[in-house]
Design a protein around this motif. Structure first.
Motif, short mmCIF file in Angstrom:
data_model
loop_
_atom_site.label_atom_id
_atom_site.label_comp_id
_atom_site.label_asym_id
_atom_site.label_seq_id
_atom_site.Cartn_x
_atom_site.Cartn_y
_atom_site.Cartn_z
N MET A 79 -28.78 39.55 -38.99
CA MET A 79 -29.97 39.76 -39.88
C MET A 79 -30.37 38.99 -41.09
O MET A 79 -29.19 38.42 -41.62
CB MET A 79 -29.77 41.09 -40.37
CG MET A 79 -29.64 42.35 -39.47
SD MET A 79 -29.39 44.14 -40.01
CE MET A 79 -31.22 44.30 -40.39
N ARG A 80 -31.49 38.88 -41.41
CA ARG A 80 -31.91 37.95 -42.63
C ARG A 80 -31.77 39.05 -43.77
O ARG A 80 -32.23 39.92 -43.68
CB ARG A 80 -33.18 37.31 -42.22
CG ARG A 80 -33.85 36.54 -43.29
CD ARG A 80 -35.38 36.05 -43.21
NE ARG A 80 -35.44 34.97 -42.34
CZ ARG A 80 -36.61 34.56 -42.08
NH1 ARG A 80 -37.78 35.09 -42.47
NH2 ARG A 80 -36.78 33.57 -41.45
N ILE A 81 -31.33 38.17 -44.68
CA ILE A 81 -31.00 38.92 -46.18
C ILE A 81 -31.80 38.34 -47.29
O ILE A 81 -31.54 37.19 -47.43
CB ILE A 81 -29.28 38.85 -46.31
CG1 ILE A 81 -28.51 39.56 -45.27
CG2 ILE A 81 -29.11 39.56 -47.64
CD1 ILE A 81 -27.26 39.23 -45.22
N TYR A 89 -33.77 46.39 -36.89
CA TYR A 89 -34.48 45.90 -37.94
C TYR A 89 -33.97 44.39 -38.04
O TYR A 89 -32.75 44.18 -37.80
CB TYR A 89 -34.11 46.44 -39.37
CG TYR A 89 -35.11 47.77 -39.57
CD1 TYR A 89 -35.91 47.69 -40.04
CD2 TYR A 89 -34.41 48.99 -39.06
CE1 TYR A 89 -36.64 48.97 -40.19
CE2 TYR A 89 -35.07 50.20 -39.16
CZ TYR A 89 -36.25 49.99 -39.80
OH TYR A 89 -37.17 51.15 -40.06
N LYS A 90 -34.76 43.54 -38.37
CA LYS A 90 -34.20 42.15 -38.61
C LYS A 90 -33.99 41.56 -39.80
O LYS A 90 -33.52 40.62 -40.15
CB LYS A 90 -35.59 41.26 -38.07
CG LYS A 90 -36.12 41.77 -36.70
CD LYS A 90 -34.93 41.50 -35.68
CE LYS A 90 -35.29 42.07 -34.16
NZ LYS A 90 -34.31 41.78 -33.14
N SER A 115 -39.50 39.08 -33.68
CA SER A 115 -38.76 37.98 -33.12
C SER A 115 -38.83 36.83 -34.30
O SER A 115 -39.59 36.65 -35.14
CB SER A 115 -39.02 37.72 -31.65
OG SER A 115 -40.43 37.13 -31.83
N TYR A 116 -37.92 35.78 -33.78
CA TYR A 116 -37.96 34.73 -34.91
C TYR A 116 -38.57 33.61 -34.05
O TYR A 116 -38.05 33.48 -32.80
CB TYR A 116 -36.45 34.23 -35.27
CG TYR A 116 -36.03 35.26 -36.29
CD1 TYR A 116 -36.16 34.90 -37.55
CD2 TYR A 116 -35.06 36.19 -35.92
CE1 TYR A 116 -35.68 35.84 -38.56
CE2 TYR A 116 -34.47 36.92 -36.73
CZ TYR A 116 -34.82 36.84 -38.12
OH TYR A 116 -34.29 37.61 -39.27
N LYS A 117 -39.54 32.86 -34.51
CA LYS A 117 -39.95 31.79 -33.86
C LYS A 117 -40.25 30.37 -34.57
O LYS A 117 -40.49 30.54 -35.56
CB LYS A 117 -41.46 32.13 -33.33
CG LYS A 117 -41.21 33.31 -32.10
CD LYS A 117 -40.71 32.63 -30.98
CE LYS A 117 -40.63 33.79 -29.92
NZ LYS A 117 -39.88 33.34 -28.58
N LYS A 118 -40.26 29.41 -33.94
CA LYS A 118 -40.46 28.04 -34.41
C LYS A 118 -41.99 27.90 -34.67
O LYS A 118 -42.68 28.12 -33.76
CB LYS A 118 -40.00 26.79 -33.52
CG LYS A 118 -38.29 26.90 -33.57
CD LYS A 118 -37.56 26.67 -34.77
CE LYS A 118 -36.07 26.65 -34.68
NZ LYS A 118 -35.39 26.32 -35.93
N VAL A 119 -42.40 27.53 -35.81
CA VAL A 119 -43.93 27.60 -36.22
C VAL A 119 -44.05 26.00 -36.74
O VAL A 119 -43.29 25.59 -37.93
CB VAL A 119 -44.44 28.51 -37.12
CG1 VAL A 119 -45.84 28.28 -37.51
CG2 VAL A 119 -44.25 29.81 -36.44
N LEU A 146 -39.91 34.78 -39.06
CA LEU A 146 -39.68 36.11 -38.69
C LEU A 146 -41.35 36.76 -38.53
O LEU A 146 -41.82 36.91 -39.58
CB LEU A 146 -39.02 36.92 -39.69
CG LEU A 146 -39.04 38.32 -39.15
CD1 LEU A 146 -38.06 38.62 -37.78
CD2 LEU A 146 -38.16 39.25 -40.39
N ILE A 147 -41.63 36.80 -37.30
CA ILE A 147 -42.88 37.70 -37.22
C ILE A 147 -42.81 39.03 -37.51
O ILE A 147 -42.25 39.89 -37.02
CB ILE A 147 -43.27 37.58 -35.44
CG1 ILE A 147 -43.18 36.06 -34.77
CG2 ILE A 147 -44.68 38.24 -35.33
CD1 ILE A 147 -43.55 36.06 -33.56
N GLU A 148 -43.77 39.39 -38.66
CA GLU A 148 -43.78 40.84 -38.98
C GLU A 148 -45.00 41.50 -38.42
O GLU A 148 -44.97 42.70 -38.67
CB GLU A 148 -43.84 40.70 -40.68
CG GLU A 148 -42.59 39.91 -41.28
CD GLU A 148 -42.66 39.81 -42.83
OE1 GLU A 148 -43.23 40.70 -43.37
OE2 GLU A 148 -42.08 38.69 -43.37
#
Length: 434
Positions: free
Chosen positions: A224-226, A190-191, A414-418, A381-383
């Motif tokens: 992990m993002r909180i 989990y992210k 994954s986390y990506k720059k957008v 965060l790509i959901e």
């Protein structure tokens, strides 16, 4: 036995459904997503407002037909509606077999087994401490973002709110069990963790306060993002703000229910702040965390609300410009102080009219806040894949803004720059960077 579970209401109810699944699966029950194959059907219910309550009752009437086709089928209500109405549900819905409240899910296997003798079973007792500390939720997570309850119940006793009666007093969870669940979620891939509580910032275990627990979690699972919700305005301390600012894995977003922009109405609601104090809290947040997003709950048409009170709500909304809000008209809830002592004397047509004005205003404020992101580069965060267009991903940034962006070979989770290109009233639209 095969069980089928439907969930209504807030994030806490979703988490509770995971608790129920865990308890039943461990006891040998089998989960099914097919109503026709179920031996027992459970509805995990919400009673916070009249509208979701009516939806649940309508659903029960439709499900009733399954009992005619399958005589051994059992039907139960669990959750807030159970503790709200208790035995009266058996009188209202004679085809019900069980009624179980939020603090009695551990007894579900035993209660269900008793139904084999065609008994009707009820357990709506409320506990004075957290009962699910050692239960690892299972059943409805999406694999990316996970809810995690750190406390239950509420001590604030707002005059309009049924929560203290349906979920009981505040009960905080042992921090060791919280950290154990955080580590397990991280190990499972989990992210993001969303910490839950009716008043999440009122968490207190022995000498540990919420800001200390939040810092401990941030250190324990730094990748992990909180997130956390819902916060009670008066509990927002400088210590909490400093922790949120310090750790990059803690999202810069607060959900702070305003409820009304009129201090007179806030007093009738028994909210523990004035409008002026609420504005000072917002100012403190923005001073320490300038780029923080703030969302809210806004209620219209509470008892004796005048046009002047309504205009005050509009004025405060214009001053703050919330990033987004949950907006609703007041509905009297049986058992609350407002139901017993105050007059629900605002005509429904006027409640709706005022609500529509608030919705239109919030829509413009959301658009204003979202437009400020155009041209920026956001970490998202790509959901998942957008339901509107399979060529796009969707996800959220650290401020909880929903972002839809061009799809490539990046993995979900994954986390990506957008780069943000444009905005609708509710969503940011961008392109993923190489």
């Amino acid at each position: 036995m095969k069980f089928y579970l439907e969930t209504y209401g807030c994030q806490m109810n979703i988490y509770d459904s995971e608790i129920i699944c865990s308890i039943l699966l461990k006891s040998g029950f089998i989960k099914t997503s097919n109503l026709k194959k179920a031996d027992i059907i459970l509805l995990n219910t919400c009673s916070i407002r009249e509208k979701p309550e009516k939806k649940i009752f309508n659903r029960l009437i439709k499900i009733k037909c399954f009992k005619k086709k399958k005589k051994q089928l059992k039907l139960g209500i669990v959750g807030c509606l159970a503790t709200h109405y208790k035995k009266k549900l058996f009188e209202k819905l004679k085809f019900l077999d069980l009624i179980v409240g939020p603090d009695s899910y551990k007894q579900l296997p035993e209660i269900i087994n008793k139904l084999k003798n065609n008994n009707k079973e009820i357990d709506v007792s409320l506990a004075n401490k957290e009962r699910y500390t050692n239960i690892i939720p299972k059943g409805v997570r999406n694999g990316i973002s996970a809810f995690l309850s750190i406390m239950r119940g509420c001590d604030n006793m707002c005059t309009f709110c049924i929560v203290p009666y349906t979920r009981g007093r505040e009960k905080s969870r042992n921090p060791n069990s919280i950290l154990k669940e955080c580590k397990l979620l991280y190990k499972k891939g989990y992210k993001e963790i969303i910490l839950l509580g009716q008043n999440v910032d009122a968490y207190f275990w022995k000498k540990m306060k919420f800001f200390q627990l939040l810092e401990l979690i941030a250190k324990t699972v730094p990748l992990m993002r909180i997130r956390f919700l819902t916060s009670y305005p008066s509990n927002i301390t400088t210590n909490l703000l400093k922790v949120v600012k310090k750790y990059t894995n803690i999202c810069k977003h607060f959900h702070l229910p305003l409820q009304s922009g009129s201090t007179r109405i806030l007093s009738l609601m028994r909210r523990k702040y004035t409008v002026e104090e609420f504005l000072l809290i917002i100012k403190r947040i923005k001073t320490i965390i300038p780029d923080c997003s703030i969302s809210s709950d806004i209620m219209t048409g509470f008892c004796t609300e005048t046009q002047a009170d309504h205009r005050e709500t509009i004025r405060i909304m214009n001053l703050i410009k919330f990033n987004f809000s949950f907006m609703f008209k007041y509905s009297s809830r049986q058992g609350t102080y407002a139901y017993r002592k105050l007059k629900d004397n605002v005509p429904n047509s006027l409640k709706i009219s005022r609500l529509n004005e608030i919705i239109r205003l919030q829509k413009s404020h959301s658009f204003y806040r979202l437009k400020q992101n155009i041209g920026t580069i956001q970490e998202v965060l790509i959901e998942g894949i957008s339901k509107q267009d399979e060529k796009y991903y969707y996800g959220r940034n650290y401020k909880n803004d929903l972002i839809v962006f061009t799809k490539n070979k990046s993995k979900i989770g994954s986390y990506k720059k957008v780069k943000i290109l444009k905005s609708t009233f509710t969503t940011l639209i961008g392109e993923i960077l190489p």
